[in-house]
Scaffold this motif. Structure first.
Motif, PDB file in Angstrom:
ATOM      1  N   GLU A  35       0.832  -1.204   0.000  1.00 42.22           N
ATOM      2  CA  GLU A  35       0.000   0.000   0.000  1.00 42.22           C
ATOM      3  C   GLU A  35       0.863   1.250   0.000  1.00 42.22           C
ATOM      4  O   GLU A  35       0.568   2.221  -0.700  1.00 42.22           O
ATOM      5  N   GLU A  36       1.944   1.253   0.772  1.00 37.48           N
ATOM      6  CA  GLU A  36       2.844   2.405   0.801  1.00 37.48           C
ATOM      7  C   GLU A  36       3.513   2.602  -0.556  1.00 37.48           C
ATOM      8  O   GLU A  36       3.620   3.733  -1.047  1.00 37.48           O
ATOM      9  N   ALA A  37       3.964   1.502  -1.165  1.00 42.34           N
ATOM     10  CA  ALA A  37       4.590   1.591  -2.492  1.00 42.34           C
ATOM     11  C   ALA A  37       3.591   2.084  -3.524  1.00 42.34           C
ATOM     12  O   ALA A  37       3.923   2.910  -4.381  1.00 42.34           O
ATOM     13  N   SER A  38       2.357   1.619  -3.420  1.00 44.16           N
ATOM     14  CA  SER A  38       1.319   2.055  -4.348  1.00 44.16           C
ATOM     15  C   SER A  38       1.025   3.544  -4.176  1.00 44.16           C
ATOM     16  O   SER A  38       0.891   4.278  -5.158  1.00 44.16           O
ATOM     17  N   ALA A  39       0.931   3.984  -2.929  1.00 42.67           N
ATOM     18  CA  ALA A  39       0.681   5.411  -2.668  1.00 42.67           C
ATOM     19  C   ALA A  39       1.844   6.258  -3.182  1.00 42.67           C
ATOM     20  O   ALA A  39       1.633   7.329  -3.773  1.00 42.67           O
ATOM     21  N   ASP A  44       4.043   9.902  -7.340  1.00 37.98           N
ATOM     22  CA  ASP A  44       5.002  10.155  -8.414  1.00 37.98           C
ATOM     23  C   ASP A  44       4.301  10.341  -9.757  1.00 37.98           C
ATOM     24  O   ASP A  44       4.642  11.244 -10.525  1.00 37.98           O
ATOM     25  N   ALA A  45       3.313   9.497 -10.022  1.00 42.97           N
ATOM     26  CA  ALA A  45       2.566   9.615 -11.282  1.00 42.97           C
ATOM     27  C   ALA A  45       1.814  10.933 -11.331  1.00 42.97           C
ATOM     28  O   ALA A  45       1.783  11.608 -12.371  1.00 42.97           O
ATOM     29  N   ASP A  46       1.224  11.331 -10.219  1.00 38.63           N
ATOM     30  CA  ASP A  46       0.494  12.589 -10.150  1.00 38.63           C
ATOM     31  C   ASP A  46       1.426  13.768 -10.409  1.00 38.63           C
ATOM     32  O   ASP A  46       1.097  14.681 -11.155  1.00 38.63           O
ATOM     33  N   GLN A  47       2.607  13.717  -9.802  1.00 41.52           N
ATOM     34  CA  GLN A  47       3.572  14.789 -10.024  1.00 41.52           C
ATOM     35  C   GLN A  47       4.029  14.814 -11.473  1.00 41.52           C
ATOM     36  O   GLN A  47       4.193  15.889 -12.055  1.00 41.52           O
ATOM     37  N   SER A  48       4.224  13.643 -12.062  1.00 43.54           N
ATOM     38  CA  SER A  48       4.637  13.576 -13.466  1.00 43.54           C
ATOM     39  C   SER A  48       3.565  14.157 -14.375  1.00 43.54           C
ATOM     40  O   SER A  48       3.869  14.900 -15.306  1.00 43.54           O
TER      41      SER A  48
END
Length: 107
Positions: A35-39, A44-48
């Motif tokens: 869950e932490e890795a997914s978050a 990261d995807a959101d920032q990208s």
């Protein structure tokens, strides 16, 4: 001998219970890590995506600014030409105005 066997069974059951509890704990830790890795991946995807959007908007803004600058430059040339044409006809216009005033002055 039967007591010894029962004691061994009880110890085996305790060991099995401990193995089950350890497996549950490890499973919870794996789920939490997942869950932490997914978050983190989502952040990261959101920032990208935001960086890409900002970059695209900046490029679009630059293209529009260039188009506006070109249009202003083109209009400035046409505006200067219109002013020159108006100045060329200024003497003619002044003469026409004077003729109208003098011709209609008796009214």
């Amino acid at each position: 001998m039967a007591v010894k066997l029962l004691e061994q069974i009880r110890m085996a059951e305790q060991a099995a219970e401990q193995v089950r509890l350890d497996a549950q704990r490890e499973a919870r830790e794996m789920i939490k890590a997942s869950e932490e890795a997914s978050a983190h991946a989502l952040r990261d995807a959101d920032q990208s995506v935001r960086a890409f959007y900002r970059e695209q908007m900046d490029q679009h803004k630059k293209r529009l600014e260039d188009k506006v600058a070109q249009a202003l430059q083109a209009n400035a040339g046409a505006h200067a030409k219109a002013i020159e044409q108006a100045r060329a006809h200024m003497d003619q216009a002044a003469g026409y105005i004077v003729e109208r005033i003098l011709g209609d002055g008796d009214r």
